[in-house]
Motif scaffolding. Structure first.
Motif, mmCIF file in Angstrom:
data_model
loop_
_atom_site.group_PDB
_atom_site.id
_atom_site.type_symbol
_atom_site.label_atom_id
_atom_site.label_comp_id
_atom_site.label_asym_id
_atom_site.label_seq_id
_atom_site.Cartn_x
_atom_site.Cartn_y
_atom_site.Cartn_z
ATOM 1 N N PRO A 124 10.089 -8.884 -0.841
ATOM 2 C CA PRO A 124 9.033 -9.020 -1.850
ATOM 3 C C PRO A 124 9.555 -9.534 -3.194
ATOM 4 O O PRO A 124 10.684 -9.252 -3.576
ATOM 5 C CB PRO A 124 8.507 -7.592 -1.992
ATOM 6 C CG PRO A 124 8.773 -6.969 -0.673
ATOM 7 C CD PRO A 124 10.068 -7.559 -0.204
ATOM 8 N N CYS A 129 8.948 -6.927 2.958
ATOM 9 C CA CYS A 129 10.001 -6.029 3.460
ATOM 10 C C CYS A 129 9.693 -5.584 4.890
ATOM 11 O O CYS A 129 10.387 -4.723 5.428
ATOM 12 C CB CYS A 129 10.143 -4.825 2.532
ATOM 13 S SG CYS A 129 8.582 -4.044 2.131
ATOM 14 N N GLY A 174 1.885 1.179 0.051
ATOM 15 C CA GLY A 174 2.464 0.032 0.757
ATOM 16 C C GLY A 174 3.940 -0.124 0.505
ATOM 17 O O GLY A 174 4.414 -1.211 0.182
ATOM 18 N N CYS A 175 4.680 0.968 0.648
ATOM 19 C CA CYS A 175 6.144 0.915 0.569
ATOM 20 C C CYS A 175 6.680 1.636 1.796
ATOM 21 O O CYS A 175 6.575 2.856 1.856
ATOM 22 C CB CYS A 175 6.670 1.560 -0.700
ATOM 23 S SG CYS A 175 8.480 1.749 -0.719
ATOM 24 N N CYS A 229 5.672 -5.692 -4.659
ATOM 25 C CA CYS A 229 5.532 -4.237 -4.545
ATOM 26 C C CYS A 229 5.727 -3.556 -5.886
ATOM 27 O O CYS A 229 6.149 -4.177 -6.861
ATOM 28 C CB CYS A 229 6.500 -3.669 -3.506
ATOM 29 S SG CYS A 229 8.144 -3.304 -4.109
ATOM 30 N N VAL A 265 7.861 -1.495 -6.883
ATOM 31 C CA VAL A 265 9.232 -1.278 -7.364
ATOM 32 C C VAL A 265 9.844 -2.568 -7.912
ATOM 33 O O VAL A 265 10.506 -2.549 -8.953
ATOM 34 C CB VAL A 265 10.118 -0.681 -6.237
ATOM 35 C CG1 VAL A 265 11.582 -0.640 -6.635
ATOM 36 C CG2 VAL A 265 9.640 0.737 -5.902
ATOM 37 N N LYS A 313 10.670 6.381 -0.328
ATOM 38 C CA LYS A 313 11.530 5.347 -0.914
ATOM 39 C C LYS A 313 11.054 5.016 -2.331
ATOM 40 O O LYS A 313 11.833 5.008 -3.274
ATOM 41 C CB LYS A 313 11.543 4.072 -0.054
ATOM 42 C CG LYS A 313 12.373 2.981 -0.711
ATOM 43 C CD LYS A 313 12.614 1.779 0.163
ATOM 44 C CE LYS A 313 13.375 0.705 -0.625
ATOM 45 N NZ LYS A 313 13.700 -0.482 0.152
HETATM 46 FE FE1 F3S Z 1 9.375 -2.764 0.323
HETATM 47 FE FE2 F3S Z 1 9.298 -2.557 -2.267
HETATM 48 FE FE3 F3S Z 1 9.321 -0.399 -0.790
HETATM 49 S S1 F3S Z 1 10.533 -3.949 -1.124
HETATM 50 S S2 F3S Z 1 10.450 -0.966 1.030
HETATM 51 S S3 F3S Z 1 7.700 -1.949 -0.845
HETATM 52 S S4 F3S Z 1 10.466 -0.712 -2.651
#
Ligand code: F3S
Length: 394
Positions: free
Chosen positions: A80, A119, A291-292, A349, A351, A368
């Motif tokens: 991402p 990801c 959505g992680c 995302c 992060v 995560k």
């Molecule tokens: Fe993907 Fe971002 Fe989580 S890259 S695994 S959504 S921290």
């Protein structure tokens, strides 16, 4: 390390400066980790795609590589990026950031890398196969590739994965070798609910307990891809696990693995509660980010079903749904329902986007994200399951 004549020629610069630079990095990594040779790879997945994480230094590195004629030799996908390419204004992104981000994506494109940025490349067009050697970065994706698909990759960094993609080879050490894929600890799981959120808690608990190594789970039923990606992401963030096995379920466990003499760790309600408590640092939130790793079609559908017929009442809290462009395109009916509540963002995302410029308290159902939001995005975190988070905005 023994190189073939062809590999040596690349190292000597016969294919140009870009390939030479890539070979130098792969060989240097091989020497550090004691590899005896290189091994051909079937695919690569690259991290280091967000302008937020690589900055101007990374942009310059990519420009130099592309200018040196570097091109990937194997199918390669990208992690991402810092924004949805078409909807960055809705993410409160500045035009300066957007311009640099688009430049980065373009440079990767010039090197032949697919411009899908997710990801969860294994839900799209980069699906690893059992026994294949690959060079993947992105800690959750590579763990899924190793564990759920039975492919072989080390925990590559962005530059290492890119270099491997360019020369089509990686150094043959670590998880490419049978000896390092054996379980190192047995995890006996009890009182396990089996929801995706439970897998987040389990991964967090195991990551906290064992840090690194290869866990061998007992007490889990067949696991779905959503469970695998959640478990992988949590263990990679709470610890640095890159390969795990589930008794009777994952490909290498089905082949039979020797667990005699290994230490056992028990994970039950108490350990899961400790994992939950560790990640909760906020009581109220400004952003709910789901959505992680990126939402799968099934997760999109489940969320849309929970939201159908409801109204967004809480106007002070934003909600973002993060997925890949290909999943967003597949789920048009679900997207329509979700968009009543907040944007369905593609290829980015919570992060790797620069959310710290706008928000201070973020909610997530992902262990995560729960680990990274405080450190990489200066957020306090509410960590809860999706139905509880949706109640905040209904
Ligand atoms: Fe993907 Fe971002 Fe989580 S890259 S695994 S959504 S921290």
């Amino acid at each position: 390390m023994i190189l073939t004549d062809e590999e040596q020629a690349v190292l000597d610069g016969e294919k140009g400066a870009g390939f030479q630079k890539a070979m130098e990095l792969v060989v240097a990594l091989g020497k550090v980790y004691g590899a005896e040779s290189l091994v051909d790879i079937a695919s690569a997945h690259l991290s280091g795609a967000s302008y937020k994480t690589i900055g101007d230094g990374g942009l310059k590195y990519l420009s130099d590589l592309a200018a040196g004629g570097a091109k990937v030799s194997v199918p390669s996908t990208l992690n991402p990026v810092g924004m949805d390419r078409g909807r960055w204004k809705e993410m409160h992104i500045s035009p300066e950031f957007a311009e640099k981000q688009l430049e980065i994506i373009d440079l990767y494109g010039k090197m032949g890398i697919r411009k899908t940025c997710s990801c969860t490349p294994y839900l799209g067009d980069n699906v690893p196969k059992k026994g294949q050697h690959i060079a993947w970065a992105e800690s959750s994706a590579l763990s899924v590739a190793n564990s759920y698909f039975g492919a072989r990759t080390n925990r590559e960094g962005g530059p290492g994965a890119l270099a491997a993609a360019i020369i089509g080879k990686t150094a043959n050490y670590g998880l490419h070798l049978d000896a390092n894929r054996r379980p190192t600890k047995v995890i006996d799981v009890s009182d396990f609910g089996g929801s995706v959120f439970d897998y987040s808690l389990l991964g967090q608990a195991v990551g906290m307990e064992m840090g690194r190594g290869v866990p061998y789970f007992r007490g889990l039923r067949d696991i779905a891809i959503e469970d695998a990606k959640t478990l992988s992401a949590a263990m990679a963030a709470a610890g640095s696990v890159a390969l795990w096995h589930v008794e009777g379920c994952t490909p290498e466990a089905k082949d039979g693995l020797d667990i005699s003499g290994l230490e056992h760790i028990s994970i039950g309600k108490e350990e899961m509660k400790a994992a939950y408590d560790k990640l909760n640092t906020a009581d109220d939130v400004q952003l709910i980010a789901l959505g992680c790793p990126h939402l799968s079609p099934k997760e999109m559908h489940d969320i849309a079903s929970m939201l159908k017929g409801k109204k967004k009442r809480n106007r002070d809290t934003e909600i973002w749904f993060c997925t890949s462009e290909s999943v967003r395109e597949q789920c048009t009916e679900d997207v329509k329902i979700m968009e009543e509540f907040g944007p369905v963002l593609a290829d980015t995302c919570m992060v790797v986007a620069p959310i710290e410029g706008t928000f201070r308290r973020t909610a997530t159902n992902s262990a995560k994200a729960g680990n990274y939001l405080p450190t990489l995005c200066s957020q306090k975190v509410m960590f809860a399951d999706i139905p509880d988070l949706l109640k905040v905005i209904e």
